[in-house]
Design an enzyme around this catalytic site. Structure first.
Site, PDB file in Angstrom:
ATOM      1  N   GLU A  94     -29.356  78.974  36.391  1.00  0.00           N
ATOM      2  CA  GLU A  94     -28.696  80.127  35.594  1.00  0.00           C
ATOM      3  C   GLU A  94     -27.305  79.568  35.196  1.00  0.00           C
ATOM      4  O   GLU A  94     -26.658  78.945  36.114  1.00  0.00           O
ATOM      5  CB  GLU A  94     -28.775  81.373  36.408  1.00  0.00           C
ATOM      6  CG  GLU A  94     -28.103  82.452  35.700  1.00  0.00           C
ATOM      7  CD  GLU A  94     -27.763  83.680  36.574  1.00  0.00           C
ATOM      8  OE1 GLU A  94     -27.705  84.824  35.901  1.00  0.00           O
ATOM      9  OE2 GLU A  94     -27.513  83.669  37.661  1.00  0.00           O
ATOM     10  N   LYS A 194     -32.814  88.822  31.782  1.00  0.00           N
ATOM     11  CA  LYS A 194     -32.648  89.285  33.236  1.00  0.00           C
ATOM     12  C   LYS A 194     -32.075  90.890  33.325  1.00  0.00           C
ATOM     13  O   LYS A 194     -31.463  91.274  32.365  1.00  0.00           O
ATOM     14  CB  LYS A 194     -31.102  88.578  33.649  1.00  0.00           C
ATOM     15  CG  LYS A 194     -30.752  88.779  34.989  1.00  0.00           C
ATOM     16  CD  LYS A 194     -29.529  88.161  35.520  1.00  0.00           C
ATOM     17  CE  LYS A 194     -29.018  88.345  36.903  1.00  0.00           C
ATOM     18  NZ  LYS A 194     -27.734  87.344  37.154  1.00  0.00           N
ATOM     19  N   CYS A 227     -31.532  85.063  39.856  1.00  0.00           N
ATOM     20  CA  CYS A 227     -30.519  85.289  40.708  1.00  0.00           C
ATOM     21  C   CYS A 227     -30.697  86.730  41.532  1.00  0.00           C
ATOM     22  O   CYS A 227     -31.533  86.804  42.211  1.00  0.00           O
ATOM     23  CB  CYS A 227     -29.280  85.186  39.678  1.00  0.00           C
ATOM     24  SG  CYS A 227     -27.878  84.821  40.762  1.00  0.00           S
TER      25      CYS A 227
END
EC number: 3.5.1.12
Length: 525
Positions: A94, A194, A227
């Protein structure tokens, strides 16, 4: 993961994955063997990115591309290296291309236009002029094609919207933190935007959660998330309700926080908990506490955690298409060691289920455990843990908070000059995110004072053989075992027994830093 088999202990068996790591010291691994049909070769790259000197400043698209091409040049080198080693898929981290700490306005020149792969079939390398502002996508597509491998990378993307769209931002566009997946011929296969942003003012949260699964000819289905998503039900857990998803690609920019949430800890815990392969690529900025990548199977990990080296690191490993998981074994007392028999006896009696947390002495415990063991409170991970010191060579301790009681049955060959403590937390975590956790943790304290329990440490000498267990009210529990020098360990056994989840370990390779059962109650977030 469910409680259906909670009456069975789960025995973790050992396995080997072949690993090669160009340009750096070899991580834990096994001698390379010829790849067979039951395996595929995966690569993850921990990238030390070139960052904007001032991410708040406005810049041009040309200047933004110059910076991003410097990072993409490194990516291309890693694809070439991975291709020589036979990699069939590679994962990049990321924020690795554009960086971080932008505002909504300052990141705009770094964003590529992102068409929906569900409505448009597109190979950016072969059709570079089909859409404007897609230079990054073009380079990634060409890398995948040249390396003849699936490629997963993270970038910032933009999507125009109309004022008639009630969710459309005032500037007329959505901006997303996006993972893209390219096939080995360079075709854009899918994208994931995300959902659980971590203080990312530059990006929007998608109006609906993307649940992205892509298929490969070499290993079947892969899930995708990013993440902070790993701590939440959507999309991470919901994706894995599909039993055919046995692999996850996971770009991350994770800042380590010991003793419970170092990058490699949560990565490995997730792989064990769900019985999947996790291909995790982290960014490499040690000054910001950002390192920790790996190819994690339920029974074996190849990882990189380095706070000293300024360089990136490539991990390549042979991975099972069907990850071997936990093998159930019965409770025939004639086949178990005395410590496990003692553990089962304690569970059968459960003398602590209604006792006050102050009473940490078990009537039948070894004499080294005494009534004098006090409970105390200390901050760990910004949460107020209740703890009890672990003294002596052997004993049985317990400590409770709210409805959760944590137990430790332990033996130590020698008692080191270090303070260890058994801690419990059952509540809503509210710093740097809001989520409900239940945690049982055996930790080495930072010093000899109770107030040092919960501090971040990476070195330890204390050796333990132990059972750690608790009466968790969730089935989503991530086992974590970390020893000195940021070394990952594999549990010997773990699973449900008499409504308690337990972890057993003997034969640590080095001093214990953390042993934890990290439970998530998603419905209480």
């Amino acid at each position: 993961m469910s409680r259906a088999g909670r009456q069975l202990a789960l025995l973790v068996c050992s396995c080997c994955l072949a690993v090669a790591i160009p340009g750096g010291p070899a991580e834990e691994g096994c001698p390379a063997e010829p790849r067979q049909a039951a395996h595929y070769v995966a690569a993850v790259y921990e990238h030390r990115s070139f960052l904007s000197p001032d991410p708040l400043a406005l810049t041009s698209r040309k200047q933004a591309l110059e910076l991003m091409h410097r990072n993409l040049d490194i990516y291309e080198q890693q694809v070439t290296t991975a291709a020589r080693k036979g990699a069939q898929i590679i994962v990049f981290p990321e924020d690795g291309i554009h960086g971080f700490n932008f505002t909504r306005t300052s990141i705009y020149p770094f964003l590529d236009f992102m068409p929906s792969p569900h409505s448009v079939r597109w190979n950016p390398c072969l059709e570079p002029h089909r859409f404007n502002d897609t230079e990054v996508l073009q380079r990634l597509s060409c890398m995948a094609m040249k390396g003849e491998m699936f490629l997963v990378a993270n970038l910032g993307t933009k999507q125009p919207c109309h004022s008639s769209d009630p969710g459309c931002p005032s500037d007329g566009r959505y901006q997303f933190n996006t993972n893209v997946v390219f096939s080995s011929n360079g075709t854009l296969v899918d994208r994931y935007r995300k959902h659980n942003l971590y203080f990312e003012a530059a990006f929007d949260t998608p109006l609906e959660v993307d649940h992205v699964v892509f298929d490969t000819p070499f290993a079947g289905k892969f899930g995708v998330f990013t993440c902070f998503d790993i701590l939440f039900f959507d999309p991470a857990v919901r994706l894995l309700r599909d039993s055919e998803v046995k692999h996850v690609v996971y770009p991350t920019a994770w800042m380590n926080q010991l003793p419970l949430l170092a990058a490699i800890q949560i990565q490995r815990g997730f792989a064990i908990a769900f019985g999947i392969n996790l291909l995790a690529a982290n960014i490499h900025h040690p000054s910001l506490g950002m390192t920790g990548s790996g190819i994690h199977a339920p029974l074996k990990s190849f990882w990189h955690h380095n706070m000293e080296s300024p360089e990136g690191h490539l991990i390549i490993a042979e991975v099972a298409k069907n990850p071997p998981g936990l093998v159930s074994t019965g409770n025939a007392t004639g086949k178990m060691d005395p410590s496990h028999r003692k553990f089962l006896e304690l569970l059968a009696g459960d003398p602590y289920s209604e006792k006050d947390a102050q009473d940490v002495h078990c009537d039948g415990a070894p004499k080294s455990t005494t009534n004098a063991s006090p409970t105390f409170n200390s901050e760990m991970m910004y949460d107020n843990f209740t703890l009890v010191p672990v003294w002596g060579r052997e004993g049985h301790l317990h400590v409770c908070a709210n409805g959760l009681c944590c137990h430790l049955l332990y033996q130590r060959p020698t008692v080191s000059q270090e303070l260890y403590a058994l801690g419990v937390f059952d509540g809503l975590h509210t710093v740097h995110g809001t989520y409900y956790v239940q945690v049982c943790a055996l930790v080495k304290c930072g010093g000899l004072g109770f107030d040092t329990c919960g501090q971040e440490i990476t070195e330890a000498t204390g050796m333990f053989e132990f059972h750690l267990w608790g009466n968790f009210s969730t089935s989503y529990i991530f086992p974590m075992l970390l020893t000195s020098g940021m070394t990952l360990e594999t549990p010997d056994q773990l699973g449900w027994e008499s409504d308690h989840y337990f972890l057993k370990k003997r034969g640590l390779s080095s001093g214990l830093v953390t042993a934890a059962l990290y439970g998530r109650l998603y419905e209480k977030d």
